[in-house]
Design a protein around this motif. Structure first.
Motif, PDB file in Angstrom:
ATOM      1  N   LEU A   8       0.836  -1.203   0.000  1.00  0.00           N
ATOM      2  CA  LEU A   8       0.000   0.000   0.000  1.00  0.00           C
ATOM      3  C   LEU A   8       0.869   1.250   0.000  1.00  0.00           C
ATOM      4  O   LEU A   8       0.676   2.180  -0.787  1.00  0.00           O
ATOM      5  CB  LEU A   8      -0.897  -0.017   1.252  1.00  0.00           C
ATOM      6  N   SER A  62      -3.006  -3.707  -2.066  1.00  0.00           N
ATOM      7  CA  SER A  62      -2.711  -4.303  -0.767  1.00  0.00           C
ATOM      8  C   SER A  62      -3.646  -5.474  -0.473  1.00  0.00           C
ATOM      9  O   SER A  62      -3.297  -6.386   0.266  1.00  0.00           O
ATOM     10  CB  SER A  62      -2.815  -3.232   0.325  1.00  0.00           C
ATOM     11  N   ALA A  95      -3.890   1.697  -4.517  1.00  0.00           N
ATOM     12  CA  ALA A  95      -3.070   1.195  -3.415  1.00  0.00           C
ATOM     13  C   ALA A  95      -3.857   0.189  -2.586  1.00  0.00           C
ATOM     14  O   ALA A  95      -3.350  -0.860  -2.197  1.00  0.00           O
ATOM     15  CB  ALA A  95      -2.602   2.355  -2.543  1.00  0.00           C
ATOM     16  N   LEU A  96      -5.131   0.520  -2.330  1.00  0.00           N
ATOM     17  CA  LEU A  96      -5.965  -0.405  -1.554  1.00  0.00           C
ATOM     18  C   LEU A  96      -6.150  -1.714  -2.309  1.00  0.00           C
ATOM     19  O   LEU A  96      -6.017  -2.804  -1.742  1.00  0.00           O
ATOM     20  CB  LEU A  96      -7.327   0.232  -1.284  1.00  0.00           C
TER      21      LEU A  96
END
Lengths: 386, 393
Positions: free
Chosen positions: A305, A375, A371-372
């Protein structure tokens, strides 16, 4: 810091995309900086208004004069430290397009009222000693190539001389200012000189407005009321207000420029948010299997992330800082794009700081979704996807 | 060749759906530029319209020599008489069609804001309505000579507080009574308040003097002769200007400011949008690398491929431009506001105008952005080496 090389590699894998995303952000913040300068110009230096200065005007409207005798009565009031006055002259130099602010003032008290203007002492003395003397701001002096000692003719628009000739003044001083955004386009000459010539017209022994300096700005509302009551029910009633309110009212009359510039800035930044977010999403989609490999190697969800967010922030900061920087350079070096109508065309430091905050916010906003997703990626799924 | 172009472009356009997300981004980007472009320039256009539609070349304004606005001019009663006796002025049963006038400003709040704005107050003579055939009383009646009655322009009545028929404003020591509303084809005159010049003179300590004389010429090409007659009269030191020229000059400063800044902003945003479009089209080409290579391997030439990419870019930008134009038109056209006329410091009410010409310019601009954005990616698509491209993911 040690992750910067990998971020750099990722950004460089599609150079063209990175470059164009950077350029988009760059342009957006260049525009932002520029718009803030426009806003500052149309606010007419309201941030520079003296908190202890007030304006006394004719209640009917700004074009109506006040009697010269009011000055003495204002001076006697408690809480009034200083009084000065001016008349809007409205002359132009040679051609009507050469307009700039010029006023007839009381030389002895005017410069004391406005400490933001700096004028060498010998020039002030020379001005005081010359009945037809005038001082001019450095911007206008440069615009028309005037030097100390020059005799300059101004064509009158309101106060024509009985002989219809142009008014002539001797430039005795050139004032400057250490305060950024101070209006250095104005010319000041002696009110006594003006009054002597036009004494017998309806403008005789009249001034355009009074400026007063108060001892305690906290008391200015009460003082304004006192002044207006003092002249109430006389043939010439007054309207007294703080300099800040006066400038704000004037700026408001041009229209809500602040709102328009904010609207445009918001539209531009929203566009760039879309473009950048789209580019980030695309680049993360392309790298799904790589991210899975990173995770296999032991990178945790948080680290992945962070990596993606770092990438979007690096993009935003590089592009945004360059854009704000260029805006600052352009506004400082070139200044007013219209020539001479907007003397307060500056980029306030406060807006630079706001700009930098928005740069970082843009970085986080555009990186957040990819990013979420990155991750939350499950290694097995991601590796299988191809 | 032509059939290849049609085929490839067809394939391309049908596949936009697969890349809907980034295509919408490009479209919204261009729409955003168009909205801002139109928004800023519709201000200039609307202001110009308010200042220019007064354009009756047969009406001439006479002011003191050297004055560029009525606000700073001054004409004595005797001078006004001399001006009205000059040959070339149209006549009716009351004599020459002319109106000596005063032009001052009064502090009066707008509807949106309680602080004072500089509202223009014009003192007119009985000939005022004959000089300006475009002015019509649309509500109530004209004021009665010699009384403190006033009539208010339609725009002023909408923009400023308490100026409808029956209102009684007070400026300084003077009480006034609104008895009528007038229209003037949307021109700047509608921002004004009119009263009897004879009543305004003492209220503003003007004695028997005026600021300008409006005259109606006997025939439309008599301006030069009239002007010469004025300038050759040794008793007069005045300047004459046709009404349209006068109002065009009045809007100069603001127009220049709006246009300079407007074009700068629109230009910068346009560059930003082109970068966005380049990105979108690159992505479009990148995601179709294998498809394009397959087409090339099947024998399609590079021209059709270039064309198809450009066509996609132009389609997206045109849609974006149309959408932006529609939004701008819906949001701004006719929006009523007022600003300060820099020459006379008085308020002029006007409406934002998104004109068809402006819309056309904006859409051409949008298409240009699309072309500029699609050019590089199109060339790249055409140059893809077939073998390596086929191998790519």
């Amino acid at each position: 810091m040690k992750y910067l090389p990998i971020v750099w590699r990722n950004l460089m894998r599609r150079k063209v995309r990175t470059i164009f995303t950077l350029l988009s952000i760059f342009v957006a913040f260049l525009l932002f900086g520029y718009l803030m300068a426009v806003r500052s110009a149309f606010n007419m230096g309201i941030d520079l208004a003296g908190a202890d200065r007030m304006m006394v005007l004719n209640k009917i409207s700004i074009i109506m004069p006040l009697p010269y005798s009011y000055g003495e009565r204002l001076k006697t009031l408690d809480g009034v430290k200083q009084v000065t006055y001016a008349n809007w002259f409205g002359g132009y130099y040679q051609e009507t397009k050469n307009q700039f602010p010029n006023m007839a003032v009381d030389a002895a008290t005017w410069m004391a009222m406005y400490p933001e203007f700096t004028l060498p002492e010998d020039q002030q003395k020379a001005w005081m000693a010359d009945r037809e003397g005038a001082i001019v701001g450095s911007v206008t002096a440069k615009r028309f190539g005037w030097k100390i000692g020059d005799r300059v003719p101004l064509q009158a628009t309101i106060f024509s001389r009985p002989d219809r000739r142009a008014w002539e003044f001797n430039i005795r001083g050139i004032y400057d200012s250490p305060v950024k955004g101070t209006d250095k386009t104005q010319l000041f000459f002696h009110w006594e000189f003006l009054n002597e010539v036009i004494k017998d017209t309806r403008f005789g022994n009249q001034v355009g407005w009074y400026v007063i300096k108060v001892n305690d700005p906290e008391q200015s509302v009460a003082l304004a009321k006192k002044i207006d009551t003092m002249f109430a029910n006389s043939p010439t009633e007054t309207k007294t207000d703080s300099e800040k309110n006066f400038i704000a009212g004037w700026a408001k009359q041009i229209g809500n420029i602040s709102l328009i510039t904010q609207f445009i800035a918001a539209a531009a930044l929203f566009m760039m948010l879309l473009v950048t977010a789209n580019a980030m999403a695309q680049s993360i989609r392309e790298r799904t299997s790589e991210l899975a490999v990173l995770k296999t190697l032991g990178f945790g969800d948080g680290k992945v992330l962070g990596l993606v967010l770092l990438e979007s922030c690096v993009l935003a900061v590089v592009g945004g800082a360059a854009g704000l920087g260029l805006a600052w350079v352009l506004v400082t070096a070139i200044g007013d794009p219209t020539g001479s109508f907007l003397p307060q065309f500056i980029l306030p430091p406060r807006d630079l700081v706001i700009g930098m905050i928005m740069v970082v916010a843009l970085g986080f906003a555009t990186g957040a979704v990819p990013a979420l997703q990155a991750s939350r990626l499950r290694i097995v799924d991601a590796l299988r996807r191809n | 060749m032509l059939s290849q172009i049609v085929t490839v472009t067809g394939v391309n356009l049908r596949s936009i759906r697969e890349r809907l997300g980034s295509s919408i981004v490009a479209m919204v980007g261009i729409a955003g530029v168009v909205v801002v472009f139109l928004g800023v320039l519709s201000i200039a256009e609307g202001f110009k319209a308010a200042m220019a539609t007064v354009g009756d070349p047969q009406t001439v304004i006479v002011m003191r020599a050297g004055s560029d606005t009525e606000m700073t001019s001054g004409v004595s009663g005797d001078t006004a008489r001399l001006i009205m006796d000059t040959p070339g002025i149209a006549r009716n049963e009351r004599g020459p069609i002319a109106s000596p006038e005063l032009f001052v400003i009064v502090g009066h709040p707008t509807k949106k804001d309680p602080s004072d704005a500089n509202v223009p107050l014009r003192g007119v003579s009985p000939g005022a309505l004959d000089v300006r055939p475009q002015v019509k009383i649309v509500e109530g009646r004209m004021f009665t000579q010699g009384t403190n009655e006033i009539v208010v322009g339609r725009a002023a009545s909408q923009q400023f507080a308490n100026l409808s028929v029956g209102s009684a404003p007070k400026w300084g020591q003077n009480n006034w009574q609104v008895v009528g509303i007038f229209e003037a084809k949307g021109s700047a005159a509608e921002s004004e308040i009119w009263c009897d010049a004879r009543v305004l003179q003492p209220a503003y300590q003007r004695g028997n003097s005026y600021q300008s004389v409006y005259v109606r010429l006997a025939d439309s090409d008599g301006f030069q002769a009239f002007k010469d007659a004025l300038t050759s009269n040794p008793q007069l030191s005045v300047t004459a200007i046709r009404e349209p020229d006068y109002f065009a000059a009045q809007s100069d400063v603001l127009n220049q400011i709006i246009r300079t800044i407007g074009f700068l902003i629109a230009g910068l945003m346009g560059i930003g949008a082109i970068f966005g479009a380049v990105n979108t089209m690159y992505n479009a080409v990148a995601s179709r690398t294998r498809e394009i290579a397959t087409l090339r391997a099947l024998g399609f030439g590079s021209m059709p491929v270039v064309f198809s990419v450009l066509a996609e870019a132009v389609l997206l930008s045109t849609l974006g431009g149309l959408f932006g134009g529609l939004v701008a038109w819906a949001a701004f056209d006719g929006y009523q506001t007022s600003t300060m006329n820099f020459q006379s410091f008085s308020q002029v009410a006007f409406a934002f105008a998104v004109t068809p010409k402006l819309l056309g310019t904006a859409i051409v601009y949008a298409i240009f952005m699309g072309l500029a954005g699609g050019m590089l990616p199109a060339i790249r698509a055409a140059r893809l080496p077939v073998v390596t491209a086929l191998r790519e993911l």
